[in-house]
Structures are given as structure tokens and as C-alpha cells.
Design a protein around this motif. Structure first.
Motif, PDB file in Angstrom:
ATOM      1  N   SER A  74     -21.951  62.117  28.387  1.00 38.23           N
ATOM      2  CA  SER A  74     -22.858  61.952  27.286  1.00 38.23           C
ATOM      3  C   SER A  74     -24.144  61.210  27.820  1.00 38.23           C
ATOM      4  CB  SER A  74     -22.209  61.403  26.046  1.00 38.23           C
ATOM      5  OG  SER A  74     -20.951  62.339  25.681  1.00 38.23           O
ATOM      6  N   LEU A  75     -23.658  59.989  28.366  1.00 37.67           N
ATOM      7  CA  LEU A  75     -24.842  59.316  28.853  1.00 37.67           C
ATOM      8  C   LEU A  75     -25.914  59.772  29.614  1.00 37.67           C
ATOM      9  CD1 LEU A  75     -26.424  56.346  28.553  1.00 37.67           C
ATOM     10  CD2 LEU A  75     -24.727  55.604  30.200  1.00 37.67           C
ATOM     11  N   ILE A  76     -25.280  60.527  30.755  1.00 39.43           N
ATOM     12  CA  ILE A  76     -26.172  61.179  31.653  1.00 39.43           C
ATOM     13  C   ILE A  76     -26.951  62.375  30.980  1.00 39.43           C
ATOM     14  CG2 ILE A  76     -25.994  62.798  33.658  1.00 39.43           C
ATOM     15  CD1 ILE A  76     -23.924  61.380  34.934  1.00 39.43           C
ATOM     16  N   SER A 104     -25.030  63.891  19.780  1.00 35.56           N
ATOM     17  CA  SER A 104     -25.715  62.546  19.170  1.00 35.56           C
ATOM     18  C   SER A 104     -26.568  61.891  20.297  1.00 35.56           C
ATOM     19  CB  SER A 104     -24.627  62.020  18.481  1.00 35.56           C
ATOM     20  OG  SER A 104     -24.474  62.547  17.430  1.00 35.56           O
ATOM     21  N   ALA A 105     -25.829  61.784  21.582  1.00 36.54           N
ATOM     22  CA  ALA A 105     -26.361  60.920  22.588  1.00 36.54           C
ATOM     23  C   ALA A 105     -27.771  61.705  23.069  1.00 36.54           C
ATOM     24  CB  ALA A 105     -25.288  60.912  23.784  1.00 36.54           C
ATOM     25  N   GLN A 106     -27.453  62.996  23.150  1.00 37.15           N
ATOM     26  CA  GLN A 106     -28.856  63.739  23.519  1.00 37.15           C
ATOM     27  C   GLN A 106     -29.873  63.552  22.678  1.00 37.15           C
ATOM     28  OE1 GLN A 106     -27.879  67.773  24.342  1.00 37.15           O
ATOM     29  NE2 GLN A 106     -30.062  68.646  24.648  1.00 37.15           N
ATOM     30  N   GLY A 154     -33.185  61.523  23.554  1.00 34.07           N
ATOM     31  CA  GLY A 154     -34.367  62.287  23.533  1.00 34.07           C
ATOM     32  C   GLY A 154     -35.565  61.536  22.696  1.00 34.07           C
ATOM     33  N   ALA A 155     -35.123  61.190  21.415  1.00 31.80           N
ATOM     34  CA  ALA A 155     -36.275  60.472  20.524  1.00 31.80           C
ATOM     35  C   ALA A 155     -36.699  59.269  21.149  1.00 31.80           C
ATOM     36  CB  ALA A 155     -35.378  60.087  19.325  1.00 31.80           C
ATOM     37  N   LEU A 156     -35.887  58.434  21.699  1.00 33.35           N
ATOM     38  CA  LEU A 156     -36.219  57.204  22.427  1.00 33.35           C
ATOM     39  C   LEU A 156     -37.254  57.436  23.465  1.00 33.35           C
ATOM     40  CD1 LEU A 156     -32.891  55.223  22.389  1.00 33.35           C
ATOM     41  CD2 LEU A 156     -35.010  54.821  20.755  1.00 33.35           C
TER      42      LEU A 156
END
Length: 399
Positions: A218-220, A349-351, A355-357
Motif C-alpha cells: 500500500s505504501l509502494i 486510501s493510501a493511493q 496522490g494528493a500530497l
């Protein structure tokens, strides 16, 4: 418990459901100025009608994941489609910008409820190589939405008012709902249903986040998507201001680069059919992503690089993303079959968060019509993703 269709129709349906958020966002992009003129609102208010969709979309999966693990995929999917359709009608009939914004938030919630479930359904029904093939096929269908969304929105505006876009959203949702009702069986085994007690939900999320494969991949996905969204967010300014493209020319260029996801997904399908290991595919794809990001960054240090030195590595980055996604999704969700809904929610949610950041950071750093900001975020995200994979995850991936 199984789906009624596992062929092209099944894949197309899951791809269409996955593509709903992108279609809802991209079709509405050409209508911003018309919404502003119709309501006499400020540019910021009109633009917020696009942005608030992401607020609903990014938070819904965290609630929907446990619901799907408790009640099954199909009823939650149908509820999400119903909410999306009703909210779309609300957008089409909105008497004010405030009502439109509220309806867009609810539309985002409905889309968020729908978008996470195809991955959970694939986890329910398929294992190993077949799961990766299904994920790659769904990615191909999903990737078409960003390519046709703005064009479809502009075409609708040529024949009617901006409200026609949202009416079309409602028709799409109803159509998908009808096919879901008729063609998609329940995939989640009743023996694996989970309680909605807060302690059980918290334990499920703790388990997903602390699972090495789910949390790590998820982090990747998030880190790689940060670089991709940095490009998406800043590319209009870069190519129109910095390289002198017209609006139409930029649209064609953006479609060309975005099609890299389809190319990567098709290549992944070809590799899987030839029994390429997930580790080999991820090794190559994450290496390509890091090198592509570094190429854009280094080329930009000397000033204003040639267009080829921007477009070529961006195409490689996006194509490699198409390779990473099906394999990363499989590796993240596969270890947690009983909480696949929660695992999918963590992944999505991680994506969205990263993505927003990434998009916000690139926009904040953008200066002098230079691709340096894009290169910085792409290279940082790509290198960080490669490091997480190499140090933490690679030993656990099938060789």
C-alpha cells in the motif's frame, strides 16, 4: 458464492466499476467555467465542485471496507451505485453552487464505495496467476476512463448544458447497477463475514496496516502514485505555459502519456501468461520508475530540457506504473482473504492520500515553467518505493 461470469463481461463490469471515480472527475473538468457563469460564483467555488468529490471518495473506503466484509460485496456495491446515481441527479438539478458542492461530496462517497470492491471480489474468486491476470485486465479497462473522460464531457457540452454531464453520470451508475444486479453473484463466503463491532473493525485495520505485505505494498502504490499525480496536477501549466502547447495539443499529449498505463497493463498480462514471476516484474518496473523519475529531475537541473527528455521518461514511468499496480494489489490483498474489503480500503486510501500530497507538493514547488518540481516528486517517490520494496518486501514476493 461465485460470480456468474468470469469472462470478458465480468472483467468489463469490474473495470467499469473501478473507472467510475475517474469518469466522474474527468468528465466534469470542462464544465467548471460554465458552472461559475451559471451560478455567478467565484472561480474557487466552481473549482471546489470538482475537488470536493475527492474528499468524499478518499474517506468512503475506510467505512465501506468493513461493511463489505460484513454484508458481502454485492449489496454494498449496489448501495454505493444507488448513492452515486441519486447524488448525480442532485448535481444535475442543483439550484445553487452550495447544493452542487454537497451533492458532489455524496457522489464521491458513492464512487468510493464502489471503487474498492472489484479488487476484493478478485481476491475472493481467484488465486495467484489468475488473480494477477484479472487485476491486469481490470486495469486496462480502468485506464481508458482518464483518456476519454474530458473528451466525453466536452462532447456533452457541445449538445447541452453542463447539467447533462451529471445526468449522464446517473445513467452510467444505473446501467452499472443493472448489470451488477443481473450478472454479478456474491463472492464473499458467508463463513468469512465479520462483525461490525468497533473493536473488530479496529483490529482488522490494525492487522492490515501491520501486515508486512499489505502495509508495505500500500505504501509502494502510494509513493509511486504521488509521482504520477505530480505529473497530472502540474502538466497543464508545464506544457501550455512552458512548451507552448494549445489546449487541444495538450489534451492529445496528455492522452498519449496516460495511455502508458494501458501499455504497462497489457505487457503485464503478456508476462503473466508466460509465467513471469511477480518478483521479476516488480524488480524491473520499480527500477524503471526510479530511473525515469531521476531522468526528469536531472535533466531539469540544467534549466529547460527538451520536450523529449520530459515526455520519454514520463511515458516510461506511467507504463511501469501499469506493471506495478496489478502485482502490488495482488501482493497487498492476497494474504488477508477474510478482510479483503479492509485491505482494499487501506490500499485505495493510501493511493489517494499520497496522490494528493504529491500533486500538492509539485504544484507548490512549480517555478519558471520548469519540469523540475515534477522530476523532484517523481524521483523521490520512485526511489522511496524502490527502497521500501528492496529492504522490506522483496524477500516475501514469489520468485
Amino acid at each position: 458464492m461465485t460470480s456468474k461470469v468470469h469472462g470478458f463481461g465480468f472483467t468489463a463490469l469490474l473495470g467499469g466499476l473501478s473507472a467510475l471515480p475517474a469518469l466522474a472527475t474527468d468528465m466534469a473538468l470542462p464544465s467548471v467555467s460554465l458552472v461559475q457563469a451559471d451560478f455567478g460564483s467565484s472561480p474557487a467555488e466552481a473549482a471546489s465542485a470538482i475537488a470536493v468529490f475527492l474528499a468524499g471518495f478518499s474517506t468512503a473506503p475506510l467505512v465501506v471496507g468493513p461493511l463489505a466484509d460484513r454484508f458481502g460485496r454485492k449489496p454494498v456495491m449496489l448501495a454505493g451505485l444507488a448513492l452515486f446515481a441519486l447524488a448525480s441527479i442532485g448535481c444535475a438539478l442543483a439550484p445553487s453552487i452550495a447544493v452542487l458542492i454537497v451533492a458532489r461530496v455524496l457522489q464521491g462517497v458513492g464512487a468510493g464505495a464502489v471503487a474498492i470492491l472489484p479488487r476484493a471480489i478478485i481476491r475472493d474468486l481467484f488465486e495467484g496467476r489468475e488473480a494477477r491476470l484479472q487485476l491486469a485486465a481490470v486495469s486496462i479497462v480502468f485506464s481508458v476512463a482518464p483518456l476519454i473522460g474530458p473528451t466525453l464531457g466536452a462532447a456533452l457540452l457541445a449538445i447541452g448544458p453542463w447539467r447533462l454531464i451529471y445526468a449522464t453520470h446517473a445513467v452510467v451508475a444505473v446501467t452499472l447497477g443493472a448489470f451488477t444486479l443481473a450478472k454479478l453473484g456474491e463472492s464473499h463466503d458467508e463463513t468469512m463475514r465479520r462483525s461490525l463491532r468497533p473493536a473488530t473493525i479496529v483490529a482488522g485495520y490494525r492487522r492490515a496496516l501491520t501486515n508486512r505485505m499489505c502495509g508495505g505494498f500500500s505504501l509502494i502504490v502510494g509513493l509511486v502514485f504521488a509521482g504520477l499525480f505530480a505529473y497530472v496536477n502540474v502538466s497543464p501549466l508545464l506544457f501550455i505555459e512552458g512548451y507552448g502547447f494549445s489546449q487541444a495539443g495538450f489534451g492529445g499529449l496528455f492522452a498519449m502519456t496516460a495511455s502508458g498505463v494501458i501499455a504497462g497493463s497489457l505487457l503485464n498480462t503478456w508476462l503473466v501468461r508466460r509465467h513471469a514471476s511477480p518478483r521479476a516484474v516488480l524488480d524491473a518496473a520499480l527500477s524503471a520508475i526510479a530511473l525515469a523519475g531521476l531522468t526528469v529531475f536531472i535533466a531539469s537541473l540544467g534549466g529547460h530540457p527538451s520536450l523529449v527528455l520530459v515526455i520519454a521518461p514520463v511515458m516510461i514511468y506511467i507504463s511501469a506504473f501499469g506493471l506495478v499496480m496489478p502485482n502490488a494489489v495482488h501482493e497487498a490483498i492476497h494474504p488477508l482473504p477474510d478482510i479483503a474489503g479492509i485491505a482494499s480500503a487501506v490500499l485505495v486510501s493510501a493511493q489517494m492520500l499520497f496522490g494528493a500530497l504529491g500533486g500538492s507538493l509539485a504544484a507548490a514547488l512549480y517555478r519558471d515553467s520548469s519540469p523540475l518540481a515534477i522530476g523532484l516528486v517523481m524521483s523521490a517517490g520512485g526511489l522511496a518505493a524502490g527502497l521500501v520494496y528492496l529492504v522490506w518486501l522483496r524477500p516475501g514476493v514469489e520468485a
